[in-house]
Design a protein around this motif. Structure first.
Motif, mmCIF file in Angstrom:
data_model
loop_
_atom_site.group_PDB
_atom_site.id
_atom_site.type_symbol
_atom_site.label_atom_id
_atom_site.label_comp_id
_atom_site.label_asym_id
_atom_site.label_seq_id
_atom_site.Cartn_x
_atom_site.Cartn_y
_atom_site.Cartn_z
ATOM 1 N N GLN A 140 0.814 -1.216 0.000
ATOM 2 C CA GLN A 140 0.000 0.000 0.000
ATOM 3 C C GLN A 140 0.847 1.266 0.000
ATOM 4 O O GLN A 140 0.417 2.312 -0.480
ATOM 5 N N GLN A 141 2.071 1.152 0.551
ATOM 6 C CA GLN A 141 2.990 2.292 0.575
ATOM 7 C C GLN A 141 3.763 2.442 -0.732
ATOM 8 O O GLN A 141 4.541 3.382 -0.893
ATOM 9 N N GLY A 142 3.579 1.508 -1.655
ATOM 10 C CA GLY A 142 4.334 1.529 -2.895
ATOM 11 C C GLY A 142 5.659 0.809 -2.805
ATOM 12 O O GLY A 142 6.478 0.875 -3.737
ATOM 13 N N ASP A 143 5.890 0.130 -1.679
ATOM 14 C CA ASP A 143 7.113 -0.628 -1.478
ATOM 15 C C ASP A 143 6.810 -2.124 -1.619
ATOM 16 O O ASP A 143 5.708 -2.511 -1.985
ATOM 17 N N GLY A 144 7.785 -2.953 -1.299
ATOM 18 C CA GLY A 144 7.587 -4.391 -1.401
ATOM 19 C C GLY A 144 8.376 -5.139 -0.359
ATOM 20 O O GLY A 144 9.189 -4.562 0.365
ATOM 21 N N MET A 145 8.124 -6.430 -0.282
ATOM 22 C CA MET A 145 8.820 -7.319 0.643
ATOM 23 C C MET A 145 9.585 -8.351 -0.174
ATOM 24 O O MET A 145 9.017 -9.000 -1.052
ATOM 25 N N ILE A 146 10.854 -8.504 0.102
ATOM 26 C CA ILE A 146 11.666 -9.462 -0.636
ATOM 27 C C ILE A 146 11.102 -10.880 -0.459
ATOM 28 O O ILE A 146 10.525 -11.203 0.579
#
Length: 323
Positions: A140-146
């Motif tokens: 939702q923040q525009g980031d991701g999780m490896i």
């Protein structure tokens, strides 16, 4: 090891594919919502009368009974608890389309043969390296999780491309997708859970708290020193690595770590860690997990009750703002 990101991955293999999410818990909820927000056709498979139905519908997700959802899908993601995946797969196998794909977010069920997939199915894994709540908030923040990815069965010749497209759609390729195997991901994850972050770290926090309190320090101060600062060191390591973390703290803290750390984590601890890894690889943990589920989770229920009664938990509650 190559790290693949959004620009390296073709999203097309997931276009016009229907994904059934089986299991609407921590990972299932996050992955279903991320897929939906990425424009993927997703259906949540639930049993009749499931309390999750209202929540899923409230998020704008399509819901169907398990057999119907699975029968309609090109990709079936098994995101229920590991210990029930064997019986769950046997239940849904007759409903899975010929030539469909079967996906996992943990290697245990395949590596330790809880699930024996049908020969005509593609089988892959995309394993985000963190809880579903964080996977969702980062998306939702525009980031991701490896995440780690792997293919166990490639009957179509396109399982790799589908796995990568899936990892992209749930946001993990924003941070990076690393190639692994079901065995490597499973063994490393179980080892971490048993011997490092989820197993050893909380026990060290509790032991440190108890030691300070026994030495006359107030529970609140002991909590802040031994538990409250954990997030600070985690954030520093995330941003700078372990060496960078040490360089960022005071000389006092760094010298304390240099003198005290190896006394706690000594050769005996490392030997016991090696024993844990050997037992995991031999299937001892997998067997314990299936027994725990068959017995109704008595060990987990007892551990949860004991954790809630710990003095460190009382200190935690005393420091929380009053409602």
């Amino acid at each position: 090891m190559d790290i693949l990101r959004d620009a390296d991955i073709d999203p097309a293999p997931l276009l016009n594919k229907r994904v059934a999410i089986v299991g609407f818990g921590n990972q299932g909820r996050a992955q279903a919502l991320n897929l939906h927000d990425s424009g993927v056709d997703v259906v949540v498979a639930l049993r009749g009368g499931s309390s999750s139905s209202t929540e899923a519908l409230g998020h704008g997700l399509e819901v169907a009974l398990v057999a119907d959802a699975v029968a309609s899908a090109d990709l079936v993601m098994l995101l229920a608890p590991d210990e029930i995946l064997g019986s769950l797969y046997r239940e849904i196998e007759p409903s899975i389309r010929p030539g469909a794909a079967l996906g996992f977010s943990h290697g245990l069920a395949i590596h330790f043969h809880f699930v024996a997939p049908r020969d005509d199915l593609d089988v892959f894994m995309v394993a985000p390296k963190g809880p579903g709540t964080a996977l969702r908030s980062l998306y939702q923040q525009g980031d991701g999780m490896i995440a780690l990815w792997a293919v166990a069965q490639d009957r179509s010749g396109a399982a790799r491309a589908l796995a990568l497209a899936y990892g992209r759609a749930i946001g993990c390729a924003r941070a990076g997708l690393l190639a692994s195997s079901f065995a490597e991901e499973c063994e490393a994850d179980l080892f971490n859970e048993s011997a490092v972050v989820w197993g050893a770290v909380p026990e060290i926090l509790i032991a440190g708290f108890d030691t300070l309190v026994a030495g006359g320090v107030s529970p609140q101060v002991a909590y802040m020193e031994c538990v409250g600062e954990l997030k600070l060191i985690a954030d520093l390591i995330e941003a700078r690595g372990i060496a960078g973390m040490r360089e960022a703290i005071s000389n006092t803290a760094e010298l304390g770590a240099t003198l005290g750390g190896p006394r706690i984590v000594d050769a005996g601890v490392r030997q016991r860690m090696a024993e844990v890894l050997t037992e995991i690889r031999a299937g001892k943990f997998a067997n314990a997990l299936t027994r725990e589920e068959a017995d109704g989770y008595p060990r987990l229920e007892q551990a949860r009750a004991e954790a809630r009664a710990l003095p460190v938990e009382q200190a935690f509650r005393s420091l929380r703002p009053k409602p």
